[in-house]
Design an enzyme around this catalytic site. Sequence first.
Site, PDB file in Angstrom:
ATOM      1  N   SER A 180       0.866   9.720  -6.035  1.00 37.18           N
ATOM      2  CA  SER A 180      -0.260   8.848  -5.675  1.00 37.18           C
ATOM      3  C   SER A 180      -1.553   9.594  -5.400  1.00 37.18           C
ATOM      4  O   SER A 180      -2.626   8.972  -5.382  1.00 37.18           O
ATOM      5  CB  SER A 180       0.102   8.029  -4.431  1.00 37.18           C
ATOM      6  OG  SER A 180       0.490   8.887  -3.364  1.00 37.18           O
TER       7      SER A 180
ATOM      8  N   ASP B  55      -5.143   5.633   4.796  1.00 37.20           N
ATOM      9  CA  ASP B  55      -3.998   4.859   5.272  1.00 37.20           C
ATOM     10  C   ASP B  55      -2.992   5.827   5.900  1.00 37.20           C
ATOM     11  O   ASP B  55      -3.370   6.906   6.347  1.00 37.20           O
ATOM     12  CB  ASP B  55      -3.398   4.008   4.146  1.00 37.20           C
ATOM     13  CG  ASP B  55      -2.929   4.842   2.950  1.00 37.20           C
ATOM     14  OD1 ASP B  55      -2.831   6.082   3.071  1.00 37.20           O
ATOM     15  OD2 ASP B  55      -2.655   4.253   1.883  1.00 37.20           O
TER      16      ASP B  55
ATOM     17  N   HIS C  35      -2.702   8.822   2.712  1.00 37.00           N
ATOM     18  CA  HIS C  35      -3.647   9.263   1.688  1.00 37.00           C
ATOM     19  C   HIS C  35      -5.028   9.568   2.256  1.00 37.00           C
ATOM     20  O   HIS C  35      -5.558   8.795   3.048  1.00 37.00           O
ATOM     21  CB  HIS C  35      -3.765   8.190   0.594  1.00 37.00           C
ATOM     22  CG  HIS C  35      -2.447   7.855  -0.022  1.00 37.00           C
ATOM     23  ND1 HIS C  35      -1.694   6.782   0.390  1.00 37.00           N
ATOM     24  CD2 HIS C  35      -1.737   8.481  -0.997  1.00 37.00           C
ATOM     25  CE1 HIS C  35      -0.560   6.751  -0.315  1.00 37.00           C
ATOM     26  NE2 HIS C  35      -0.570   7.775  -1.147  1.00 37.00           N
TER      27      HIS C  35
END
Length: 344
Positions: free
Chosen positions: A38, A319, A322
């Site tokens: 991600s 978050d 990240h």
Amino acid sequence: MLSKMLLAFSSICVFHVGFAQQSYGNSTVSALFAYGDSILDTGNNNLLLTLTKVNFFPYGRNFVGGRPTGRFGNGRVFSDMIAEGLGLKTLLPAYRDPTLSDDDLPTGVCFASGGSGLDAITARIQGVIWVSDQVNDFQNYITRLNGVVGDQEKTNQIISNAVYLISAGNNDIAITYFTTMTRRFQYTVPGYTDLLVTWTRDLIKSLYDMGARKFAVMGTLPLGCLPGARSMIGNVLKICEVFSNQAADMFNKKLSADLDNLSATFPGAKFMYIDMYNPLLGLINNPQANGFIDVTDGCCCTPTSIIPCLDASQYVFWDVAHPTEKSYQTITPSIIEAIKENLA
């Protein structure tokens, strides 16, 4: 929503710039291809049957147009900034985006999938795209690219002069080893990190056999200092979780050492290690130097930040897992220069 946040902790559009030129602008980099998780994913998970996707508000709040794109952050992510820094394009499109334009193919795309990793179990338990399947996507990409440029020699030039950016290992350590403990009963931390290095080498070999020659391989983040790790039950003071950090640091050191020796194994290839651990730890330990205020909490989408913060630029993390766009913007300039120096 809680399951999405837990997965987010564990897991850790498009500008056309024309066909790749022989001079490739101011460098010998023709394109950027991103693989892994991600940190690099620009939307490949959007159409997957998985909870590990972020194509909804408030993700993308600071992106162009304020729209969610499947990027795991409030704006652009690391792969976008590397593509821009290399003079290729402002946004690196996701290969699995159904609106992907043929015009974008020559300068690179993203194959990374949020939640993925080097371990097949890591991708399987989340229903995302394993790195080996990302390589299969790359094979399909080459066929499509050849049809666009209409010349096998041009295709080969693009492939061999591109930078291959890899971010993998975050989820293998954070999810598969420490969270689900799927591998913890089979391997010690030293044994599992050895496996991760071996699997990284296998990934590099697969890409090398397909023509890749310039590899920029990222280490893991300081996993124990992510907001999700700090918020574990019992961690009242929200201090960094030491065991995840130790495993991440161990893997990073082994990975860096292995990359130093790969040139003999893969003739004609160049390799560089990208340290993500220490630059982010620097922001965490000295936030005021770069205008950050909060290093322990995420701006958004955590049990303590159900309502997103007003200004994400004050936060190191968006978050539970990240970095914010500003964090990436802060650490990428020196990394881009290193890529140019070592690979271009």
